[in-house]
Design a protein around this motif. Structure first.
Motif, mmCIF file in Angstrom:
data_model
loop_
_atom_site.group_PDB
_atom_site.id
_atom_site.type_symbol
_atom_site.label_atom_id
_atom_site.label_comp_id
_atom_site.label_asym_id
_atom_site.label_seq_id
_atom_site.Cartn_x
_atom_site.Cartn_y
_atom_site.Cartn_z
ATOM 1 N N ALA A 110 0.830 -1.203 0.000
ATOM 2 C CA ALA A 110 0.000 0.000 0.000
ATOM 3 C C ALA A 110 0.869 1.260 0.000
ATOM 4 O O ALA A 110 0.581 2.229 -0.712
ATOM 5 C CB ALA A 110 -0.924 -0.011 1.218
ATOM 6 N N PHE A 111 1.943 1.225 0.763
ATOM 7 C CA PHE A 111 2.844 2.367 0.814
ATOM 8 C C PHE A 111 3.572 2.546 -0.524
ATOM 9 O O PHE A 111 3.728 3.667 -1.012
ATOM 10 C CB PHE A 111 3.857 2.173 1.945
ATOM 11 N N ARG A 112 3.985 1.433 -1.123
ATOM 12 C CA ARG A 112 4.677 1.497 -2.412
ATOM 13 C C ARG A 112 3.790 2.108 -3.483
ATOM 14 O O ARG A 112 4.256 2.860 -4.340
ATOM 15 C CB ARG A 112 5.134 0.094 -2.829
ATOM 16 N N ARG A 113 2.512 1.788 -3.455
ATOM 17 C CA ARG A 113 1.608 2.319 -4.472
ATOM 18 C C ARG A 113 1.406 3.827 -4.318
ATOM 19 O O ARG A 113 1.077 4.522 -5.279
ATOM 20 C CB ARG A 113 0.280 1.571 -4.433
ATOM 21 N N GLN A 114 1.578 4.341 -3.110
ATOM 22 C CA GLN A 114 1.498 5.781 -2.897
ATOM 23 C C GLN A 114 2.762 6.494 -3.371
ATOM 24 O O GLN A 114 2.698 7.598 -3.919
ATOM 25 C CB GLN A 114 1.304 6.090 -1.406
ATOM 26 N N MET A 115 3.911 5.848 -3.141
ATOM 27 C CA MET A 115 5.209 6.450 -3.471
ATOM 28 C C MET A 115 6.020 5.405 -4.232
ATOM 29 O O MET A 115 6.838 4.707 -3.641
ATOM 30 C CB MET A 115 5.939 6.879 -2.199
ATOM 31 N N GLU A 116 5.788 5.283 -5.510
ATOM 32 C CA GLU A 116 6.380 4.201 -6.298
ATOM 33 C C GLU A 116 7.895 4.355 -6.386
ATOM 34 O O GLU A 116 8.421 5.196 -7.100
ATOM 35 C CB GLU A 116 5.766 4.182 -7.705
ATOM 36 N N TYR A 117 8.601 3.530 -5.610
ATOM 37 C CA TYR A 117 10.053 3.641 -5.555
ATOM 38 C C TYR A 117 10.759 2.405 -6.111
ATOM 39 O O TYR A 117 11.981 2.304 -6.028
ATOM 40 C CB TYR A 117 10.512 3.901 -4.106
ATOM 41 N N PHE A 118 9.990 1.446 -6.661
ATOM 42 C CA PHE A 118 10.593 0.281 -7.299
ATOM 43 C C PHE A 118 10.903 0.599 -8.758
ATOM 44 O O PHE A 118 10.094 1.209 -9.460
ATOM 45 C CB PHE A 118 9.649 -0.922 -7.233
ATOM 46 N N SER A 119 12.051 0.145 -9.235
ATOM 47 C CA SER A 119 12.442 0.429 -10.616
ATOM 48 C C SER A 119 11.767 -0.513 -11.612
ATOM 49 O O SER A 119 11.671 -0.198 -12.784
ATOM 50 C CB SER A 119 13.958 0.315 -10.772
ATOM 51 N N HIS A 120 11.315 -1.700 -11.144
ATOM 52 C CA HIS A 120 10.665 -2.691 -12.012
ATOM 53 C C HIS A 120 11.552 -3.048 -13.216
ATOM 54 O O HIS A 120 11.123 -3.013 -14.363
ATOM 55 C CB HIS A 120 9.294 -2.191 -12.488
ATOM 56 N N SER A 121 12.790 -3.400 -12.915
ATOM 57 C CA SER A 121 13.721 -3.746 -13.984
ATOM 58 C C SER A 121 13.429 -5.158 -14.500
ATOM 59 O O SER A 121 12.740 -5.946 -13.834
ATOM 60 C CB SER A 121 15.157 -3.694 -13.469
#
Length: 243
Positions: A189-200
């Motif tokens: 839920a926190f990640r979706r608010q502040m997308e900090y994953f690079s998704h490489s």
């Protein structure tokens, strides 16, 4: 859990044999919903600190370390990637601990720490181990997971503890030093608010590499540390990321 600084609420608790979480809670008045910064101290013949905290927290963090060992005995200052909360007080800690050296991956040493640090780093290759005494840590390269070319993690083999940095960042003050409850839901839920994953493209394979260590504890940088089937938790994170 022992509160070592009443002004900040910084506290220290042992989450595994000889491994301590240092936690500074950030109240909701300063950050919506609250937040936390954690460091992990491995107490051994060659003590190691993973994460340094930002410069504003140097005093309460060093006071927490002093509650279990003299700060000058620190030998290794390690971190996942180059960021203020990961290594912001690196040089201040090196000044306080004259035998300490930065410990990081090869890329971090090459692109940043070899220049930024006041003392030469110990640069580990992917899979390389280092004995601290009773504990042994293994460096695991994880570029861009969740961010930073130089990103990587330490796995403490004796206790099967993965020092997993930002992977399971949880909101709130991290009141429980160690939990067996859900950390994926809050961190997602926190990640979706502040997308900090690079998704490489390597995200799935890197998470599989971390899961292969079969950790029994996940030492999170923000929020509570977690214990349980770490391989399953890391695979759940992979699925949640859509990989």
């Amino acid at each position: 859990m022992t509160v070592t600084d009443k002004d900040t609420g910084t506290n220290i608790a042992e989450i595994a044999d000889g491994i301590f979480r240092i936690n500074t809670p950030i109240p909701p008045s300063a950050f919506p919903g609250g937040f936390s910064f954690n460091q992990y101290l491995i107490l051994d013949d060659e003590p190691l600190l993973f994460h340094t905290g930002p410069r504003a927290l140097l005093a309460p963090i060093t006071d927490a370390i002093a509650a279990v060992m003299p700060i000058e005995k620190l030998r290794h200052v390690a971190f996942s990637h180059v960021e203020a909360d990961e290594c912001g007080t690196l040089n201040q800690l090196l000044a306080l601990a004259p035998q300490a050296q930065p410990l990081c991956g090869q890329i971090a040493a090459m692109v940043s720490i070899g220049d930024l640090a006041d003392r030469p780093p110990i640069a580990l290759h992917d899979g390389e181990t280092r004995s601290l005494g009773r504990h042994r840590v293994r460096w695991l390269d994880a570029p861009h997971l969740p961010h930073g070319w130089e990103c990587g993690y330490l796995f403490e083999e004796t206790s099967a503890t993965l020092l997993c940095g930002d992977l399971f960042t949880q909101p709130g003050i991290g009141a429980d030093p160690l939990t067996g409850g859900d950390i994926l839901g809050p961190s997602d839920a926190f990640r979706r608010q502040m997308e900090y994953f690079s998704h490489s493209p390597q995200t799935a394979s890197l998470l599989a590499k971390l899961a292969a260590t079969r950790p029994q504890r996940l030492a999170c940088m923000h929020g509570s540390a977690w214990e349980g089937d770490g391989a399953a938790m890391l695979d759940s994170l992979r699925q949640s990321l859509g990989h």
